[in-house]
Design a protein around this motif. Structure first.
Motif: not given
Length: 292
Positions: A170, A195, A197-198, A214-215, A218, A222
């Motif tokens: 990122h 990024n 996270r996105q 946390p990542i 995620e 995804r």
């Protein structure tokens, strides 16, 4: 130069580190003490995060914040503490001023950008897995490094035989540092700022992700969404590419606390990845997942 040290409880260390990384994209220095973990940020006046931002980032895990002035030659003194490291009897990680070894694969990674030199347990655990995969004849084809940082894992993978090796991070300074380290090692890396996270890039059959809980959680979500979409089921909106993301056959995860291993391993099960091995080094842990 000012050294801003943030001390937090060991139980909250990973969460605090994840938040501080956002505030200090040039990285942090980590030390452990009795009952606390300390993360230090260096910078001149006006370059460091505000105290309020630090307190919000640390949350309930905050123990104290200490700011001290450091000598102008602190960068030179840092060289005294950055020592070469032999991993798995095959990888010799050293700064540019260190001496190479004839009996090991040379990986040159300079600190200063503070994105990792291989000394942290989470990085060492990933390197050990890469070495073992290489010894098993699996260092072939492409590899994806999520959260590449200084590029140490990507560089090691390239030297062990994976090709092409793609790294994503990122932070622009991390990509710059990885490019510099790749050039110093004479390897080619395909590096891109993203990024994670996105969105996720197209993943290789082998993926390494040395990131925070946390990542990683995620990323698992995804991948599950993409798998559902690929099977024609309705999924949540996503910014991932229109074609479903391929699920890797081998996934190395680190940056975890031992207490987080079970939850992360379970999170990747819907994507068809099962736990093959787990390791703990002090306060940190790693997982090896394989396609079921």
């Amino acid at each position: 130069m000012i050294r801003l040290a943030v001390r937090c409880t060991p139980e909250q260390a990973e969460v605090v580190l994840a938040e501080l990384t956002v505030l200090a994209p040039n990285g942090v220095e980590e030390e452990e003490g009795p009952g606390y973990v300390e993360y230090a940020i260096y910078g001149g006046e006006g370059e460091l995060p505000e105290l309020g931002e630090i307190e919000v980032a640390a949350g309930d895990g905050l123990v104290e914040v200490v700011a001290t002035e450091v000598p102008d030659d602190w960068a030179d003194r840092w060289q005294d503490f950055h020592k070469p490291l032999l991993v798995g009897e095959r990888l010799w990680l050293r700064p540019s001023w260190g001496e190479p070894r004839e009996d090991a694969i040379d990986v040159v990674v300079d600190p200063g950008r503070a994105f990792g030199t291989g000394a942290h347990p989470t990085t060492r655990l990933c390197l050990e897995y890469l070495l073992e995969l290489s010894e098993a004849g699996e260092a072939t084809g492409p590899l994806t490094d999520l959260g590449t940082g200084s590029g140490v894992l990507a560089i090691a993978a390239a030297k062990l035989g994976w090709e092409p090796v793609c790294g994503y991070d990122h932070e622009e300074p991390a990509i710059d540092a990885a490019k510099e380290n790749a050039a110093a090692n004479g390897v080619e890396l395909q590096l891109e700022r993203m990024n994670l996270r996105q969105q996720l890039p197209e993943l290789s059959p082998t993926v390494v992700a040395n990131m925070t809980f946390p990542i990683l959680r995620e990323i698992a979500g995804r991948l599950e969404q993409e798998g559902s979409r690929g099977r024609g089921r309705r999924s949540l909106p996503t910014v991932a590419p229109e074609a479903p993301l391929p699920t890797p056959s081998t996934l190395i995860l680190s940056g975890l606390l031992p207490t987080e291993l079970d939850e992360i391993a379970t999170a990747f099960v819907p994507s068809g990845l099962a736990e093959a091995d787990r390791r703990i080094d002090g306060d940190w842990a790693a997982l090896l997942l394989r396609s079921a």
